[in-house]
Design a protein around this motif. Structure first.
Motif, PDB file in Angstrom:
ATOM      1  N   LYS A 111      38.412  35.898  41.639  1.00  0.00           N
ATOM      2  CA  LYS A 111      37.856  34.985  42.649  1.00  0.00           C
ATOM      3  C   LYS A 111      36.717  35.610  43.437  1.00  0.00           C
ATOM      4  O   LYS A 111      35.807  34.924  43.863  1.00  0.00           O
ATOM      5  N   ASP A 112      36.757  36.898  43.659  1.00  0.00           N
ATOM      6  CA  ASP A 112      35.727  37.566  44.466  1.00  0.00           C
ATOM      7  C   ASP A 112      34.527  37.950  43.613  1.00  0.00           C
ATOM      8  O   ASP A 112      34.640  38.160  42.411  1.00  0.00           O
ATOM      9  N   LYS A 113      33.365  38.067  44.277  1.00  0.00           N
ATOM     10  CA  LYS A 113      32.200  38.568  43.554  1.00  0.00           C
ATOM     11  C   LYS A 113      32.267  40.094  43.539  1.00  0.00           C
ATOM     12  O   LYS A 113      33.004  40.700  44.299  1.00  0.00           O
ATOM     13  N   GLY A 114      31.500  40.708  42.658  1.00  0.00           N
ATOM     14  CA  GLY A 114      31.494  42.158  42.555  1.00  0.00           C
ATOM     15  C   GLY A 114      32.588  42.704  41.667  1.00  0.00           C
ATOM     16  O   GLY A 114      32.922  43.883  41.739  1.00  0.00           O
ATOM     17  N   LEU A 115      33.149  41.854  40.792  1.00  0.00           N
ATOM     18  CA  LEU A 115      34.203  42.290  39.877  1.00  0.00           C
ATOM     19  C   LEU A 115      33.646  43.325  38.904  1.00  0.00           C
ATOM     20  O   LEU A 115      32.576  43.140  38.325  1.00  0.00           O
ATOM     21  N   ASN A 116      34.359  44.427  38.746  1.00  0.00           N
ATOM     22  CA  ASN A 116      33.958  45.482  37.815  1.00  0.00           C
ATOM     23  C   ASN A 116      34.540  45.173  36.443  1.00  0.00           C
ATOM     24  O   ASN A 116      35.749  45.111  36.281  1.00  0.00           O
ATOM     25  N   CYS A 117      33.659  44.958  35.459  1.00  0.00           N
ATOM     26  CA  CYS A 117      34.095  44.626  34.101  1.00  0.00           C
ATOM     27  C   CYS A 117      33.870  45.825  33.190  1.00  0.00           C
ATOM     28  O   CYS A 117      32.726  46.188  32.904  1.00  0.00           O
ATOM     29  N   LYS A 118      34.954  46.439  32.752  1.00  0.00           N
ATOM     30  CA  LYS A 118      34.877  47.582  31.839  1.00  0.00           C
ATOM     31  C   LYS A 118      35.434  47.092  30.510  1.00  0.00           C
ATOM     32  O   LYS A 118      36.580  46.653  30.446  1.00  0.00           O
ATOM     33  N   PHE A 119      34.618  47.151  29.453  1.00  0.00           N
ATOM     34  CA  PHE A 119      35.018  46.556  28.181  1.00  0.00           C
ATOM     35  C   PHE A 119      34.487  47.334  26.985  1.00  0.00           C
ATOM     36  O   PHE A 119      33.600  48.176  27.125  1.00  0.00           O
ATOM     37  N   ILE A 120      35.061  47.014  25.841  1.00  0.00           N
ATOM     38  CA  ILE A 120      34.577  47.526  24.551  1.00  0.00           C
ATOM     39  C   ILE A 120      34.284  46.305  23.676  1.00  0.00           C
ATOM     40  O   ILE A 120      34.745  45.201  23.967  1.00  0.00           O
ATOM     41  N   ILE A 121      33.534  46.520  22.607  1.00  0.00           N
ATOM     42  CA  ILE A 121      33.249  45.452  21.656  1.00  0.00           C
ATOM     43  C   ILE A 121      34.155  45.662  20.449  1.00  0.00           C
ATOM     44  O   ILE A 121      34.159  46.732  19.842  1.00  0.00           O
ATOM     45  N   SER A 122      34.917  44.619  20.112  1.00  0.00           N
ATOM     46  CA  SER A 122      35.858  44.725  19.002  1.00  0.00           C
ATOM     47  C   SER A 122      35.220  44.213  17.709  1.00  0.00           C
ATOM     48  O   SER A 122      34.240  43.469  17.744  1.00  0.00           O
ATOM     49  N   GLN A 123      35.802  44.604  16.582  1.00  0.00           N
ATOM     50  CA  GLN A 123      35.280  44.139  15.300  1.00  0.00           C
ATOM     51  C   GLN A 123      35.802  42.747  14.946  1.00  0.00           C
ATOM     52  O   GLN A 123      35.256  42.085  14.071  1.00  0.00           O
ATOM     53  N   LEU A 124      36.852  42.311  15.636  1.00  0.00           N
ATOM     54  CA  LEU A 124      37.431  40.996  15.372  1.00  0.00           C
ATOM     55  C   LEU A 124      37.142  40.068  16.541  1.00  0.00           C
ATOM     56  O   LEU A 124      37.019  40.531  17.668  1.00  0.00           O
TER      57      LEU A 124
END
Length: 176
Positions: free
Chosen positions: A45-58
């Motif tokens: 709901k709040d702004k400034g969300l930290n998105c930590k991700f990887i890219i999957s092959q599927l």
């Protein structure tokens, strides 16, 4: 695995709330939606969300924006992790080692990103300085080969200015 996640994962902060992005697609938006799915809607709901991700092959053939997986899923309970990875990767038959982050990662995607970075920093400047490719495993792009060929062309038409040589003036003002 934590070291691999630190080296490979992308980290982005969302400047606005997720709902402000509407139907806009992006890796950050996908990650935020998925974080909301498994951690609860109040987290996004709040702004400034930290998105930590990887890219999957599927799923195979899906755009990169749809293959972003939040790294927080690997810190969840095994049953929760398995449920959401099966759902997000659209592979209900995942078993055992399939859930290991090393088997989920799209290694071709990351190898291509590494190659592009090596090209920008090393191979393109080297080619433009007429130095042989210092990293032969990373081939030059076609446009660069054409540019280098044009630079080295013996039959290239010369500029008319290159035919004339400037003359030095003497102290009396006449040309020598």
């Amino acid at each position: 695995t934590d070291e691999l996640v630190d080296l490979i994962s992308e980290n982005r902060n969302m400047s606005r709330q997720l709902e402000d992005y509407g139907d806009q697609k992006g890796t950050s938006q996908t990650t935020a939606r998925r974080l909301g799915e498994f951690l609860g809607a109040e987290i996004i709901k709040d702004k400034g969300l930290n998105c930590k991700f990887i890219i999957s092959q599927l799923p195979h053939g899906a755009p990169v924006t749809e293959r972003a997986v939040p790294t927080a899923i690997w810190k969840a309970e095994p049953a929760v992790m398995k449920h959401y990875l099966r759902k997000w990767l659209k592979d209900p038959g995942m078993e055992g080692d399939d859930f290991d982050i090393r088997n989920v990662l799209d290694w071709d995607y990351y190898l291509e990103r590494l190659n592009n970075t090596i090209r920008k920093i090393i191979t393109i400047p080297a080619a433009l300085q007429q130095v042989p490719n210092p990293v032969p495993r990373v081939p030059h792009p076609n446009w660069l080969q054409t540019t280098v060929r044009r630079m080295n062309d013996r039959f290239k038409q010369k500029s008319i200015k290159s035919m004339f040589v400037g003359m030095k003036k003497t102290s009396s003002g006449s040309a020598k």
